[in-house]
Scaffold this motif. Sequence first.
Motif, mmCIF file in Angstrom:
data_model
loop_
_atom_site.group_PDB
_atom_site.id
_atom_site.type_symbol
_atom_site.label_atom_id
_atom_site.label_comp_id
_atom_site.label_asym_id
_atom_site.label_seq_id
_atom_site.Cartn_x
_atom_site.Cartn_y
_atom_site.Cartn_z
ATOM 1 N N GLN A 37 -0.658 95.375 -47.226
ATOM 2 C CA GLN A 37 -0.137 94.861 -48.489
ATOM 3 C C GLN A 37 -0.993 95.289 -49.676
ATOM 4 O O GLN A 37 -0.484 95.456 -50.791
ATOM 5 N N GLN A 40 -2.090 100.722 -52.294
ATOM 6 C CA GLN A 40 -1.246 101.159 -53.396
ATOM 7 C C GLN A 40 -1.066 102.665 -53.326
ATOM 8 O O GLN A 40 -1.787 103.356 -52.605
ATOM 9 N N ASN A 41 -0.095 103.186 -54.070
ATOM 10 C CA ASN A 41 0.151 104.631 -54.091
ATOM 11 C C ASN A 41 -1.109 105.371 -54.502
ATOM 12 O O ASN A 41 -1.779 104.988 -55.463
ATOM 13 N N ARG A 44 -3.428 105.285 -49.884
ATOM 14 C CA ARG A 44 -2.885 104.855 -48.586
ATOM 15 C C ARG A 44 -3.754 105.377 -47.450
ATOM 16 O O ARG A 44 -3.810 106.575 -47.216
ATOM 17 N N ARG A 241 -2.226 90.542 -53.587
ATOM 18 C CA ARG A 241 -2.728 91.416 -54.652
ATOM 19 C C ARG A 241 -3.529 90.617 -55.685
ATOM 20 O O ARG A 241 -4.580 91.059 -56.154
ATOM 21 N N ILE A 264 4.089 96.477 -59.845
ATOM 22 C CA ILE A 264 4.525 96.917 -58.509
ATOM 23 C C ILE A 264 5.874 97.610 -58.603
ATOM 24 O O ILE A 264 6.095 98.672 -58.007
ATOM 25 N N GLU A 268 5.356 101.359 -57.664
ATOM 26 C CA GLU A 268 5.577 101.497 -56.222
ATOM 27 C C GLU A 268 7.017 101.287 -55.776
ATOM 28 O O GLU A 268 7.373 101.613 -54.648
ATOM 29 N N SER A 271 10.547 98.496 -52.673
ATOM 30 C CA SER A 271 10.208 98.474 -51.241
ATOM 31 C C SER A 271 8.782 97.985 -50.998
ATOM 32 O O SER A 271 8.455 97.523 -49.898
ATOM 33 N N ALA A 272 7.925 98.053 -52.030
ATOM 34 C CA ALA A 272 6.535 97.598 -51.883
ATOM 35 C C ALA A 272 6.457 96.101 -51.593
ATOM 36 O O ALA A 272 5.489 95.633 -50.982
ATOM 37 N N LYS A 275 6.058 95.294 -47.923
ATOM 38 C CA LYS A 275 4.871 95.750 -47.190
ATOM 39 C C LYS A 275 4.331 94.635 -46.304
ATOM 40 O O LYS A 275 4.158 93.499 -46.750
#
Length: 312
Positions: A37, A40-41, A44, A241, A264, A268, A271-272, A275
């Motif tokens: 979770q 982040q982009n 990864r 987060r 987010i 991201e 879809s984030a 997670k």
Amino acid sequence: MADKQISLPAKLINGGIAGLIGVTCVFPIDLAKTRLQNQQNGSRLYTSMSDCLIKTIRSEGYFGMYRGAAVNLTLVTPEKAIKLAANDFFRHHLSKDGKLTLFKEMLAGCGAGTCQVIVTTPMEMLKIQLQDAGRIAAQRKLMPETVAAGTVETKSPTAMQLTRQLLREKGIAGLYKGLGATLLRDVPFSIIYFPLFANLNNFGKKDSDGPAPFYVSFISGCLAGSTAAVAVNPVDVIKTRLQSLNRGSTEDTYSGVTDCIRKIMRNEGPSAFLKGAYCRALVIAPLFGIAQVVYFLGVGEFILSFLPKKHD
């Protein structure tokens, strides 16, 4: 059943024992959930739950999967005890004036979820820092470009060191960072979980006045727990987060719930918010399945039966 007198001490014992057993069984999956979770982009490190656990064992050893477990095991007893006992308490009193309707079941769940955050918020705050420390350390070694220049590698803090630091710098509010997000997660979770469990469990009863078989309680707890867990996962991502203090140089920081949602979504995509959803379902399903079995076996009542009884 509605007018049956409940024993609060027994419920507290049942909830505590159930929490200890459940957390010990599923903690590594919970650790993977937190790390997934928090990714982040651009930073990864893990591609899946299994990848996370394999890399954790390789870099931190087997017990690396249990980072933060001491905090959870210490505080999960009062947390689960409060949650389960509060739900029983509210259900008992709401059913006094007649049938326990679905609305009243949801109201009882709401009360249970609200009560538990007293313990849940500081427990999660400390647990997340300890669980995520390994991810930050791994990023420093494998993805140095994501760590701010000049950052010195430090030894992972202990729960007591974190507690003292937070209290010194921010007072009691430091331990309750993310309280709003925790409420937004735990209240809906309990509103969904407790009525769903109660109704699923009732379907498996052989006698309307007797308890359901233990395997029915276990399956009902698993199904209700995983359903509620996935339903509130977006809020769990936000809470994780917000409560994470250490981040890589390429990772966003957030000022609150709305700021977190906005960033987010922008960086991201929607879809984030899913997670770690399957990890969370895998954690919550056996956790609550075990909890309900211990609860319905009446372990607390059995222990209290050995205490001397008061005579009027």
